[in-house]
Structures are given as structure tokens and as C-alpha cells.
Design a protein around this motif. Structure first.
Motif, PDB file in Angstrom:
ATOM      1  N   CYS A  24      44.767  24.841  61.718  1.00 17.07           N
ATOM      2  CA  CYS A  24      45.462  25.415  60.563  1.00 17.07           C
ATOM      3  C   CYS A  24      46.973  25.244  60.705  1.00 17.07           C
ATOM      4  N   GLY A  26      49.143  26.906  59.327  1.00 15.34           N
ATOM      5  CA  GLY A  26      49.788  28.215  59.273  1.00 15.34           C
ATOM      6  C   GLY A  26      49.819  28.912  60.621  1.00 15.34           C
ATOM      7  N   CYS A  27      48.642  29.072  61.232  1.00 15.80           N
ATOM      8  CA  CYS A  27      48.577  29.817  62.487  1.00 15.80           C
ATOM      9  C   CYS A  27      48.375  28.893  63.691  1.00 15.80           C
ATOM     10  N   CYS A  47      42.721  29.666  55.053  1.00 14.72           N
ATOM     11  CA  CYS A  47      42.445  30.001  56.441  1.00 14.72           C
ATOM     12  C   CYS A  47      42.032  31.466  56.495  1.00 14.72           C
ATOM     13  N   LYS A  49      41.878  33.279  58.910  1.00 17.41           N
ATOM     14  CA  LYS A  49      42.599  33.979  59.969  1.00 17.41           C
ATOM     15  C   LYS A  49      43.983  34.451  59.543  1.00 17.41           C
ATOM     16  N   CYS A  50      44.726  33.540  58.883  1.00 13.92           N
ATOM     17  CA  CYS A  50      46.104  33.893  58.507  1.00 13.92           C
ATOM     18  C   CYS A  50      46.354  33.866  57.018  1.00 13.92           C
ATOM     19  N   PHE A  52      46.578  31.183  55.135  1.00  8.98           N
ATOM     20  CA  PHE A  52      47.251  29.960  54.687  1.00  8.98           C
ATOM     21  C   PHE A  52      46.359  29.212  53.714  1.00  8.98           C
TER      22      PHE A  52
HETATM   23 ZN   LIG Z   1      45.611  29.979  59.842  1.00 10.14          ZN
END
Ligand SMILES: [Zn+2]
Length: 56
Positions: A24, A26-27, A47, A49-50, A52
């Protein structure tokens, strides 16, 4: 063996030529998997997780 699925279309990636996987942007941690089809239709992904979103 874990089955990989496209994050956009949820289709299985096994033997899916043209698919890509990358960390990703982003993260830098979650592995984003995109099928050839998802790339062709420019399907968006998020994503988990983050948060994004891409590819834009
Ligand atoms: Zn991410």
C-alpha cells in the motif's frame, strides 16, 4: 496455501496473468492485490488498514 483475491473485484488471482501485488502506498504495509481486469477497468481500491484509496 492462502488464496489471493483482487482487492477491487474479489476474484481469485491464481494463474491470473497480468495481476499485480504491491505494498500500500499509504501505509507501506498492507499488500494490495489487483487483477488484470481491475486494472483494465481502473477499479478503485481502499486499503483496509489505513484507508488509502487508489489508483488515483
Ligand atoms: Zn494502507
Amino acid at each position: 496455501m492462502e488464496v489471493k483475491r483482487c482487492i477491487s473485484t474479489n476474484e481469485r488471482i491464481t494463474n491470473n496473468v497480468g495481476s499485480v501485488s504491491f505494498k500500500c502506498p499509504g501505509c507501506g504495509d498492507y499488500e494490495i492485490i489487483r487483477s488484470k481486469k481491475a486494472r483494465q477497468i481502473v477499479a478503485k481500491y481502499t486499503c483496509p488498514k489505513c484507508g488509502f484509496t487508489g489508483p488515483n
